[in-house]
Design an enzyme around this catalytic site. Structure first.
Site, PDB file in Angstrom:
ATOM      1  N   ASN A   1      30.385  -7.857  -8.468  1.00 11.91           N
ATOM      2  CA  ASN A   1      29.051  -7.969  -6.622  1.00 11.91           C
ATOM      3  C   ASN A   1      28.148  -6.235  -7.036  1.00 11.91           C
ATOM      4  O   ASN A   1      28.843  -5.455  -7.169  1.00 11.91           O
ATOM      5  CB  ASN A   1      29.410  -7.827  -5.739  1.00 11.91           C
ATOM      6  N   TRP A   2      26.963  -6.853  -7.777  1.00 12.35           N
ATOM      7  CA  TRP A   2      26.207  -5.916  -8.381  1.00 12.35           C
ATOM      8  C   TRP A   2      25.641  -4.847  -7.272  1.00 12.35           C
ATOM      9  O   TRP A   2      24.898  -4.160  -7.531  1.00 12.35           O
ATOM     10  CB  TRP A   2      25.518  -6.297  -9.600  1.00 12.35           C
ATOM     11  N   LYS A   3      25.667  -5.988  -5.572  1.00 13.89           N
ATOM     12  CA  LYS A   3      24.747  -5.669  -5.159  1.00 13.89           C
ATOM     13  C   LYS A   3      23.559  -4.622  -4.981  1.00 13.89           C
ATOM     14  O   LYS A   3      22.742  -5.600  -5.989  1.00 13.89           O
ATOM     15  CB  LYS A   3      25.429  -4.231  -4.569  1.00 13.89           C
TER      16      LYS A   3
ATOM     17  N   HIS B   1      29.546 -10.825   3.533  1.00 13.29           N
ATOM     18  CA  HIS B   1      29.959  -9.295   2.935  1.00 13.29           C
ATOM     19  C   HIS B   1      30.001  -9.085   4.142  1.00 13.29           C
ATOM     20  O   HIS B   1      28.745  -8.581   4.848  1.00 13.29           O
ATOM     21  CB  HIS B   1      29.366  -9.304   1.940  1.00 13.29           C
TER      22      HIS B   1
ATOM     23  N   GLU C   1      28.881  -6.108   4.260  1.00  9.58           N
ATOM     24  CA  GLU C   1      27.302  -5.121   4.591  1.00  9.58           C
ATOM     25  C   GLU C   1      26.057  -5.914   5.337  1.00  9.58           C
ATOM     26  O   GLU C   1      24.763  -5.750   4.946  1.00  9.58           O
ATOM     27  CB  GLU C   1      26.393  -4.837   3.084  1.00  9.58           C
TER      28      GLU C   1
ATOM     29  N   GLU D   1      38.053  -7.973   2.064  1.00  7.20           N
ATOM     30  CA  GLU D   1      37.601  -6.530   2.279  1.00  7.20           C
ATOM     31  C   GLU D   1      37.680  -5.963   2.421  1.00  7.20           C
ATOM     32  O   GLU D   1      36.590  -5.864   3.718  1.00  7.20           O
ATOM     33  CB  GLU D   1      36.069  -7.352   1.786  1.00  7.20           C
TER      34      GLU D   1
ATOM     35  N   GLY E   1      33.969   1.108  -1.394  1.00  7.18           N
ATOM     36  CA  GLY E   1      33.073   2.547  -1.841  1.00  7.18           C
ATOM     37  C   GLY E   1      34.000   3.439  -1.319  1.00  7.18           C
ATOM     38  O   GLY E   1      33.120   4.942  -1.468  1.00  7.18           O
TER      39      GLY E   1
ATOM     40  N   SER F   1      37.581  -0.661  -3.264  1.00  4.91           N
ATOM     41  CA  SER F   1      37.917   0.031  -4.398  1.00  4.91           C
ATOM     42  C   SER F   1      38.862  -0.042  -4.960  1.00  4.91           C
ATOM     43  O   SER F   1      39.718   0.602  -5.451  1.00  4.91           O
ATOM     44  CB  SER F   1      38.013   1.516  -3.500  1.00  4.91           C
TER      45      SER F   1
ATOM     46  N   GLY G   1      33.546  -3.852  -6.837  1.00  7.40           N
ATOM     47  CA  GLY G   1      31.877  -2.861  -6.470  1.00  7.40           C
ATOM     48  C   GLY G   1      31.232  -2.415  -7.307  1.00  7.40           C
ATOM     49  O   GLY G   1      30.387  -2.880  -8.833  1.00  7.40           O
ATOM     50  N   GLY G   2      31.346  -1.707  -7.295  1.00  7.87           N
ATOM     51  CA  GLY G   2      30.440  -0.637  -7.661  1.00  7.87           C
ATOM     52  C   GLY G   2      31.538  -0.179  -9.680  1.00  7.87           C
ATOM     53  O   GLY G   2      30.401   0.206 -10.243  1.00  7.87           O
TER      54      GLY G   2
END
Length: 264
Positions: A13-15, A105, A107, A175, A181, A221, A242-243
């Protein structure tokens, strides 16, 4: 419950990161890295979830170079068409050969106030357009303290599935909000506890066959150093990354989790 060999799914997921040129560069690097590593896509399916503005560029690259990566979208409108400024419909995504769609999600739930009912309607929109909704569920630190590990994810999944027909295919992504994160992932044992509870709930919400076949991912994470621990768990079938998915070499190492599992 019948035994089913579930193909692992590693989703990046590049967000809200990368323009369409940066997206092309990242996918090319990832494809090269996986080719060099001789990755077997039969062992682990790999999906990338770029921002809406990147989807066409990534789709064109995947098709032109016949890459085995699968395309996902980060959100979808519950509406088919009409006066919904800023929304992107499921049919638009399907035309871009999107396979998976994130719904619910954390967010979106917390930053945009999306309700369980809305998440279910988005999942239904994706299903009706021939795509697979990836239903995200998870608890905050406060939820964890007040209700325990699985209560909120189970309630969120139950609400989402109430909107979907019984034969709909879907993926579940657990999640824990407190881990996203933060650099502090849940332990593999914590992830397995919730994944097992979710799978047991699917037996009641659907049936034994669907419960056994549905892939349940862990997200929060995830890194190459810890992914093997999660994927060793019997009810964890992949990862929502994620990141780390924005770094081609790191994401490639995560995709190759089987090497770590075997080495362990």
């Amino acid at each position: 419950m019948p035994l089913v060999d579930r193909t692992a799914l590693i989703a990046g997921n590049w967000k809200m990161n990368l323009d369409h040129l940066q997206a092309i560069a990242l996918v090319q690097k990832l494809a090269w890295s996986l080719k060099d590593a001789k990755h077997d896509f039969g062992e682990a399916e790999v999906a990338v979830f770029p921002p809406f503005t990147d989807l066409r560029s990534v789709q064109t690259l995947l098709a032109a170079d016949k890459l085995s990566l699968v395309l996902g979208a980060q959100d979808v409108s519950p509406h088919e068409a009409g006066a919904y400024t800023g929304d992107v419909s499921a049919s638009m995504l399907a035309k871009l050969e999107v396979r998976y769609v994130l719904v619910g999600h954390s967010e979106r739930r917390h930053g945009h106030g999306e309700s369980d009912e809305l998440v279910g309607k988005k999942a239904l929109a994706a299903h009706r357009a021939g795509m697979v909704p990836m239903i995200c569920v998870g608890e905050t630190a406060e939820d964890l303290e007040q209700h325990g590990a699985a209560a909120i994810p189970l309630a969120q999944l139950t609400a989402a599935l109430a909107e979907l027909p019984a034969d709909a295919e879907f993926v579940v992504a657990y999640e824990p909000v407190w881990a996203i994160g933060s650099g502090q992932a849940a332990t593999p044992e914590q992830a397995e506890e919730v994944a097992r509870a979710l799978r047991e709930a699917l037996r009641d919400l659907r049936d034994d066959e669907r419960a056994a076949a549905t892939r349940i991912l862990y997200g929060g994470s995830v890194a190459s150093q810890n992914v093997a621990g999660f994927l060793r768990q019997p009810n964890v079938d992949g990862a929502l990354v994620g990141g780390a998915s924005l770094k081609a070499e790191e994401f490639s190492r995560i995709v190759q989790f089987k090497k770590h599992v075997t080495a362990g």
